[in-house]
Design an enzyme around this catalytic site. Structure first.
Site, short mmCIF file in Angstrom:
data_model
loop_
_atom_site.label_atom_id
_atom_site.label_comp_id
_atom_site.label_asym_id
_atom_site.label_seq_id
_atom_site.Cartn_x
_atom_site.Cartn_y
_atom_site.Cartn_z
N ASP A 284 0.76 -1.13 -0.09
CA ASP A 284 0.04 -0.13 0.10
C ASP A 284 0.93 1.11 -0.13
O ASP A 284 1.66 1.53 0.80
CB ASP A 284 -0.75 -0.11 1.37
CG ASP A 284 -2.07 0.96 0.99
OD1 ASP A 284 -2.04 1.70 0.16
OD2 ASP A 284 -3.05 0.87 1.88
N ASP B 216 -2.68 2.39 -6.07
CA ASP B 216 -1.78 2.53 -4.77
C ASP B 216 -1.82 1.16 -4.08
O ASP B 216 -1.23 1.28 -3.02
CB ASP B 216 -1.72 3.81 -4.13
CG ASP B 216 -3.38 3.60 -3.17
OD1 ASP B 216 -4.16 2.79 -3.64
OD2 ASP B 216 -3.41 4.21 -1.94
N GLU B 217 -2.50 0.21 -4.50
CA GLU B 217 -2.43 -0.79 -3.38
C GLU B 217 -2.65 -2.38 -4.34
O GLU B 217 -3.24 -2.31 -5.34
CB GLU B 217 -3.72 -0.79 -2.90
CG GLU B 217 -4.15 -1.66 -1.76
CD GLU B 217 -5.34 -1.78 -1.03
OE1 GLU B 217 -6.17 -0.39 -1.19
OE2 GLU B 217 -5.90 -2.50 -0.50
MG LIG Z 1 -2.60 3.86 0.20
#
Ligand SMILES: [Mg+2]
Length: 371
Positions: free
Chosen positions: A20, A120-121
């Site tokens: 993350d 983002d993950e």
């Molecule tokens: Mg994040």
């Protein structure tokens, strides 16, 4: 019978990483715009210019200290953050996608078993990684360092034997941390977690549970499967699974590439059919070998042709999922035969790609299922 025995069993042999990026959009902007240093950065259109509309896409950690976070109305940030610190930055998703692609390129150095959840993950299944002498935690460190050194961004990692625990771990490690939750430590970790940290437990459920004295994962276990099922139905079942750290869901690798191919330019151009075919045979072998290495199958063969006058076409042929070089060659040669004017004009560029790639693994599973 104990609750634990009524629930499915974990597969402890898997190794999953949850990655993350920390305050991703805000971090990218702060990296690219030094004047944002020391500011509370809110990624949203300035509500004073939009007539009060708009939602916060993300906020940096300084803004979060004031209570501003994702999905909040942007006007709220005006109320919560002192004007001298607050900066609204309009989101630039094309840029975030580009940076996300760079992060994915680094992930692919570890494994192609990547499930992207958001820009983002992502989850990575590193049970069998491309760096077999590194432990899963070493793989996570490697990735974290590369992201920091190459992209100047910070990220957090959770490592465990399933996706649920890996994600709990990365949340716990945030920001710029790593955590490893081993089978023998998972239960103690979960027992200590506040119930608000468990996925799928919303505000209302939280309140109901709190009234019954359930504040932590440990309380949730003590509350018991029976009562969870009775009071929360299906959601209660998932709460029980999570309280015991059980998650069997696979990392669903998105197609890393839509196609994979080889092409070559010719100067002088080619008029000879046998020569063109010889190249197609060679390309077929290369592409099939690459698919084999990546454990992928193609569902379509694509021929690309460009003639002396730069007229360019692509032609596609659907096939049964395959990585058989002879089949690739045969299909490509047939497609070429349907475009005789290209050989007549002279071929400047010839290309063969395998498209609509899928994991070979799924194919094998579906074969078994048919038996
Ligand atoms: Mg994040």
């Amino acid at each position: 019978m104990a609750d634990r025995d009524l629930l499915p069993q974990n597969d402890f042999s898997r190794r999953i990483i949850h990655l993350d990026m920390d305050a991703f959009y805000a971090s990218v902007e702060m990296r690219d715009r030094p004047e944002l240093a020391g500011k509370a950065v809110v990624i949203a259109r300035d509500p004073r210019k939009t007539g009060g509309h708009g939602v916060v896409a993300t906020a940096n950690y300084r803004a979060r200290k004031y209570g501003v976070g994702s999905a909040m109305a942007a006007v709220q940030a005006l109320k919560l953050i002192p004007a001298r610190e607050l900066v609204f930055v309009e989101p630039d998703f094309a840029k975030y996608r580009r940076v996300s692609g760079q992060v994915h390129d680094l992930m692919h150095e570890l494994t192609d078993q990547i499930e992207s959840v958001a820009l983002d993950e992502a989850y990575l299944d590193v049970t069998r990684s491309k760096m077999p002498d590194k432990s899963p935690l070493q793989l996570a460190s490697w990735l974290q360092e590369r992201i920091f050194q190459d992209l100047r961004l910070t990220s957090s990692f959770g490592v465990s034997y399933n996706k649920f625990l890996a994600k709990m771990g990365s949340e716990y490690a945030k920001p710029f941390g790593r955590s490893y939750i081993s089978p023998d430590r998972a239960q103690a970790f979960l027992d200590r977690q506040e119930i608000k940290n468990f996925p799928g437990i919303g505000k209302k459920t939280q309140e109901r549970l709190q009234k019954e004295g359930v504040l932590t994962g440990g309380d949730l276990r003590a509350y018991g499967l029976d009562r969870l099922l009775k009071n929360f139905k299906k959601a209660g079942y998932y709460m029980a699974l999570h309280a015991y750290g059980i998650d069997l869901s696979p990392v669903r690798a998105s197609r890393q590439r839509k196609s994979l191919g080889k092409e070559r330019t010719f100067e002088p151009v080619i008029y000879d059919q046998d020569r063109a075919r010889a190249y197609l045979r060679d390309f077929s072998k290369t592409v099939a070998a690459e698919l084999d290495q990546r454990q992928l199958l193609a569902r379509v063969i694509i021929l690309k042709l460009r003639d002396r006058n730069f007229k360019t076409i692509t032609r596609r042929q659907m096939i049964q999922p395959s990585r058989d070089p002879d089949l690739f060659y045969q299909q490509a040669a047939e497609l070429l035969d349907k475009e005789p004017e290209f050989l007549a004009e002279g071929i400047r560029l010839l290309g063969l790609s395998a498209g609509e790639l899928e994991e070979a693994h799924y194919q094998e599973i579906s074969l078994f299922a048919d038996e």
